[in-house]
Design an enzyme around this catalytic site. Structure first.
Site, short mmCIF file in Angstrom:
data_model
loop_
_atom_site.label_atom_id
_atom_site.label_comp_id
_atom_site.label_asym_id
_atom_site.label_seq_id
_atom_site.Cartn_x
_atom_site.Cartn_y
_atom_site.Cartn_z
N ASP A 67 0.81 -1.22 0.00
CA ASP A 67 0.00 0.00 0.00
C ASP A 67 0.85 1.27 0.00
O ASP A 67 2.06 1.23 0.18
CB ASP A 67 -0.96 0.01 1.22
N ASN A 136 -7.45 -3.01 14.38
CA ASN A 136 -8.82 -3.36 13.99
C ASN A 136 -8.86 -4.57 13.05
O ASN A 136 -9.88 -4.87 12.47
CB ASN A 136 -9.50 -2.15 13.32
N HIS A 138 -7.07 -4.94 10.25
CA HIS A 138 -6.84 -4.70 8.82
C HIS A 138 -5.55 -5.37 8.35
O HIS A 138 -4.61 -5.55 9.12
CB HIS A 138 -6.88 -3.20 8.47
N GLU A 143 -9.65 -2.11 5.42
CA GLU A 143 -10.24 -1.81 6.71
C GLU A 143 -11.51 -2.64 6.93
O GLU A 143 -12.09 -3.15 5.95
CB GLU A 143 -10.61 -0.32 6.76
C1 F6R Z 1 1.51 -1.40 6.05
C2 F6R Z 1 0.24 -2.12 6.18
C3 F6R Z 1 -0.55 -2.10 7.44
C4 F6R Z 1 0.30 -2.32 8.69
C5 F6R Z 1 -0.57 -2.23 9.94
C6 F6R Z 1 0.24 -2.40 11.22
O1 F6R Z 1 2.04 -1.58 4.77
O2 F6R Z 1 -0.18 -2.70 5.24
O3 F6R Z 1 -1.53 -3.09 7.37
O4 F6R Z 1 0.91 -3.56 8.61
O5 F6R Z 1 -1.21 -1.01 9.98
O6 F6R Z 1 1.09 -1.31 11.36
P1 F6R Z 1 2.24 -1.30 12.46
O7 F6R Z 1 3.20 -2.36 12.07
O8 F6R Z 1 2.84 0.07 12.39
O9 F6R Z 1 1.57 -1.61 13.77
#
Ligand code: F6R
Length: 242
Positions: A67, A136, A138, A143
Site C-alpha cells: 500500500d 482493527n 486490517h 479496513e
Molecule cells: C503497512 C500495512 C498495514 C500495517 C498495519 C500495522 O504496509 O499494510 O496493514 O501492517 O497497519 O502497522 P504497524 O506495524 O505500524 O503496527
C-alpha cells in the site's frame, strides 16, 4: 495455518527474516509482497544483515508493496516509498525496476490499481506476502467493511488507523485519510503468507484473525481460508490465544 509464538519483537524479526531469506535462497527470482509500518522494521534490519553477510542476493528478486498513502509523493518522508528505500532497498542489490509500490500521486487511482494488478499477474503472482496487522484487524489497508474488497483500490482509512498512524506524523492534520491498497483477493492469491504481530495492542486482532468468524469486519480473519499462512506473534500479541 501455522502459528509460531516467540518471546519478543527481536525474535519475531529474526524468524521472519530467516523465512524471507530461505524463500530467496530456494527461488532466487522470488516475487515478494512487502509491508511497511513499525512491525517489519526489525525484519528488514536482519535481511540487510543477511545480505551484507553474503547469504542472499536480491538481483533477481521483484517486490510489490501492499500500500501507499494517497497524496504523498516519493520524497515525502512519511510515504511508504520513502520508508522502503530508507529502511531496506538502499542497503541491498535490488534494481529500481524490480521495486513496485502503488503510486499515491496517480491522477487516476482506478487506472493505477488496474495497472498494479496487471504487473503482479505479469510477474506470475506473489510467492511470499509479508503482512502486519492493524489493531482493527486490517491487512494492507483493507479496513473493516461489510464486504471484502477484492483488488487494488482506493481506501478511506478508519478513524482508529488514522489515530494509530498519527504517531509517525508531526500533526494530526498531516495524517492522510486515504490510501491505495492491494485488495483481499490480491493478498489471498499469494502462494505463501507470513503475518507478523508484536505487542499487546494487537492481541484482540490476532485472536479474531485466528479463532474468530471469517468476516470482512475483521479482514485478517479471511487468512483462515489460505492454504499456506504462517503467523509469527510475540508473547504479548499472543496473550489472548490461550
Ligand atoms: C503497512 C500495512 C498495514 C500495517 C498495519 C500495522 O504496509 O499494510 O496493514 O501492517 O497497519 O502497522 P504497524 O506495524 O505500524 O503496527
Amino acid at each position: 495455518m501455522r502459528i509460531i509464538c516467540v518471546d519478543d519483537y527481536d525474535e519475531m524479526s529474526k524468524k521472519a527474516a530467516n523465512i524471507v531469506a530461505s524463500q530467496i535462497i530456494l527461488k532466487p527470482d522470488s516475487i515478494l509482497g512487502l509491508a511497511t509500518g513499525a512491525t517489519p522494521l526489525g525484519m528488514y534490519k536482519y535481511l540487510v544483515k543477511t545480505y551484507k553477510d553474503g547469504h542472499i542476493d536480491f538481483e533477481q528478486v521483484k517486490t510489490f508493496n501492499l500500500d501507499e498513502y494517497y497524496g504523498l509523493d516519493k520524497e515525502n518522508k512519511q510515504s511508504y516509498y520513502y520508508y522502503m528505500h530508507e529502511n531496506f532497498f538502499k542497503f541491498i542489490n535490488i534494481s529500481k525496476e524490480s521495486v513496485n509500490i502503488p503510486n499515491g500521486m496517480a491522477k487516476d487511482i482506478y487506472q493505477e490499481s488496474l495497472e498494479y494488478e496487471r504487473k503482479i499477474r505479469q510477474c506470475g503472482g506473489i510467492d511470499l506476502q509479508v503482512l502486519g496487522i492493524g489493531r482493527n484487524g486490517h491487512i494492507g489497508f483493507n479496513e473493516p467493511d461489510i464486504k471484502f474488497e477484492a483488488l487494488t483500490h482506493m481506501v478511506n482509512l478508519d478513524e482508529q488507523t488514522i489515530n494509530d498512524n498519527s504517531r509517525f506524523f508531526d500533526s494530526m492534520e498531516d495524517v492522510p485519510t486515504k490510501a491505495i491498497s492491494m485488495g483481499i483477493k490480491t493478498i489471498m492469491h499469494a502462494r505463501k503468507i507470513l503475518l507478523l504481530a508484536s505487542g499487546k495492542e494487537k492481541a484482540d486482532a490476532i485472536y479474531g484473525a485466528i479463532y474468530g468468524k471469517i468476516t470482512p469486519k475483521l479482514p485478517a480473519s479471511v487468512l483462515q481460508l489460505h492454504p499456506d499462512v504462517m503467523f509469527i506473534v510475540d508473547k504479548e500479541a499472543a496473550s489472548k490465544l490461550n
